[in-house]
Design a protein around this motif. Structure first.
Motif, PDB file in Angstrom:
ATOM      1  N   ASP A  86      77.117  80.671  49.924  1.00 48.38           N
ATOM      2  CA  ASP A  86      77.571  82.062  50.186  1.00 48.38           C
ATOM      3  C   ASP A  86      78.888  82.516  49.500  1.00 48.38           C
ATOM      4  N   ASP A  87      78.645  83.298  48.901  1.00 47.96           N
ATOM      5  CA  ASP A  87      80.088  83.419  47.555  1.00 47.96           C
ATOM      6  C   ASP A  87      81.654  83.856  48.390  1.00 47.96           C
ATOM      7  N   SER A  88      81.590  84.619  49.328  1.00 51.03           N
ATOM      8  CA  SER A  88      82.483  85.449  50.432  1.00 51.03           C
ATOM      9  C   SER A  88      83.208  83.152  50.809  1.00 51.03           C
ATOM     10  N   VAL A  89      82.379  82.400  51.130  1.00 54.59           N
ATOM     11  CA  VAL A  89      82.768  81.211  51.464  1.00 54.59           C
ATOM     12  C   VAL A  89      83.359  80.786  50.511  1.00 54.59           C
ATOM     13  N   ARG A  90      82.867  80.795  49.215  1.00 55.44           N
ATOM     14  CA  ARG A  90      83.732  80.224  47.996  1.00 55.44           C
ATOM     15  C   ARG A  90      84.027  80.655  47.977  1.00 55.44           C
ATOM     16  N   ALA A  91      84.354  82.270  47.394  1.00 56.39           N
ATOM     17  CA  ALA A  91      85.227  82.706  47.164  1.00 56.39           C
ATOM     18  C   ALA A  91      86.672  82.880  47.882  1.00 56.39           C
ATOM     19  N   MET A  92      86.455  82.715  49.435  1.00 51.91           N
ATOM     20  CA  MET A  92      87.933  82.332  50.693  1.00 51.91           C
ATOM     21  C   MET A  92      88.171  80.887  49.976  1.00 51.91           C
ATOM     22  N   LEU A  93      87.227  80.086  49.257  1.00 48.08           N
ATOM     23  CA  LEU A  93      88.020  78.768  49.568  1.00 48.08           C
ATOM     24  C   LEU A  93      89.206  78.074  47.562  1.00 48.08           C
ATOM     25  N   ARG A  94      88.558  79.403  46.895  1.00 51.12           N
ATOM     26  CA  ARG A  94      89.391  79.562  45.573  1.00 51.12           C
ATOM     27  C   ARG A  94      90.533  80.284  45.870  1.00 51.12           C
ATOM     28  N   LEU A  95      90.168  81.313  46.937  1.00 46.10           N
ATOM     29  CA  LEU A  95      91.336  81.914  47.088  1.00 46.10           C
ATOM     30  C   LEU A  95      92.855  81.626  48.093  1.00 46.10           C
ATOM     31  N   GLU A  96      91.995  81.409  49.030  1.00 43.48           N
ATOM     32  CA  GLU A  96      93.165  79.450  49.578  1.00 43.48           C
ATOM     33  C   GLU A  96      94.270  79.197  48.803  1.00 43.48           C
ATOM     34  N   ARG A  97      93.609  78.645  47.211  1.00 46.73           N
ATOM     35  CA  ARG A  97      94.166  76.943  46.876  1.00 46.73           C
ATOM     36  C   ARG A  97      94.672  78.612  45.705  1.00 46.73           C
ATOM     37  N   GLU A  98      94.630  79.467  45.429  1.00 46.82           N
ATOM     38  CA  GLU A  98      95.700  80.772  44.763  1.00 46.82           C
ATOM     39  C   GLU A  98      96.357  81.094  45.286  1.00 46.82           C
ATOM     40  N   ARG A  99      96.056  82.144  46.036  1.00 42.42           N
ATOM     41  CA  ARG A  99      97.326  82.860  46.568  1.00 42.42           C
ATOM     42  C   ARG A  99      98.130  82.440  48.226  1.00 42.42           C
ATOM     43  N   PRO A 100      99.434  81.608  47.792  1.00 37.87           N
ATOM     44  CA  PRO A 100     100.497  81.524  48.684  1.00 37.87           C
ATOM     45  C   PRO A 100      99.997  81.616  50.234  1.00 37.87           C
ATOM     46  N   GLY A 101     100.279  81.364  50.979  1.00 31.22           N
ATOM     47  CA  GLY A 101     100.204  81.848  52.329  1.00 31.22           C
ATOM     48  C   GLY A 101      98.603  81.957  52.991  1.00 31.22           C
ATOM     49  N   THR A 102      98.199  81.546  52.404  1.00 35.78           N
ATOM     50  CA  THR A 102      97.073  81.976  52.514  1.00 35.78           C
ATOM     51  C   THR A 102      96.418  81.091  53.446  1.00 35.78           C
ATOM     52  N   PRO A 103      95.463  81.183  54.456  1.00 32.51           N
ATOM     53  CA  PRO A 103      95.364  80.265  56.043  1.00 32.51           C
ATOM     54  C   PRO A 103      94.377  79.798  55.064  1.00 32.51           C
ATOM     55  N   GLN A 104      94.285  77.925  56.037  1.00 33.18           N
ATOM     56  CA  GLN A 104      93.235  77.482  54.703  1.00 33.18           C
ATOM     57  C   GLN A 104      91.706  76.792  56.523  1.00 33.18           C
ATOM     58  N   CYS A 105      91.053  77.590  55.441  1.00 34.80           N
ATOM     59  CA  CYS A 105      89.920  77.283  55.942  1.00 34.80           C
ATOM     60  C   CYS A 105      89.390  75.803  56.809  1.00 34.80           C
TER      61      CYS A 105
END
Length: 187
Positions: A86-105
């Protein structure tokens, strides 16, 4: 959304632009910005889609009537399947690491993991020496490791590798005899 998820997954937040997404999706930049006013807004939508997929998987597996230790294994396999496919799940995981303050999966699935381990322990399905908190840490490492292996494989797909789900299934076959009280009684 699919194109944006794939782009964020592949190139990260900083390496992705709205113009790249619109070109790859075959739509005008104006059409894209009509729906998403900024890259940040689009990234939040992709993250929301990924979170929804994970939340649905957690709810479905935790609602089953199978024993909690079996649910734990199934939950980890499903999370890894999502990471793998699932691209959206992988993207979410990458985005949460790269964008401070993003909720963690992990805030979605870790409470369920803790609950399943506590229930397994309370019902005597775990060996007495197995501490649920340590097992929860192991599960976190398994999920993070599966994502890391998946990212490496996607970056250099020349090497044939078993599916991440298949690898994790094999790892559980190695782990379960060491933690399961029922496995201990069969020795």
């Amino acid at each position: 959304m699919e194109t944006a998820a794939a782009q964020f997954d592949r190139d990260g937040y900083a390496g992705t632009s709205l113009s790249q997404i619109s070109t790859e999706a075959g739509i005008s930049l104006g059409a894209l910005t009509f729906h998403f006013g900024s890259k940040s807004e689009l990234a939040r939508s992709v993250e929301k889609e990924g979170r929804s997929a994970v939340e649905e998987a957690v709810a479905r597996i935790c609602a089953s009537s199978t024993p909690p230790l079996r649910q734990l294994v199934e939950l980890t396999l499903e999370l890894v399947r999502l990471i793998e496919h699932d691209d959206s799940v992988r993207a979410m995981l990458r985005l949460e690491r790269e964008r401070p303050g993003t909720p963690q999966c992990s805030s979605i699935w870790l409470p369920a993991v803790d609950d399943l381990l506590q229930r397994s322990h309370a019902s005597g399905r775990l060996r007495p020496s197995v501490r649920p908190a340590v097992m929860a840490t192991l599960v976190s490492h398994l999920i993070a490791g599966a994502e890391a292996v998946q990212r490496c494989h996607r970056a250099s797909p020349a090497e044939p590798v078993d599916s991440a789900v298949g690898q994790l299934r094999h790892i559980w076959q190695l782990i379960l005899p060491g933690i399961s009280a029922s496995e201990a009684s069969h020795r």
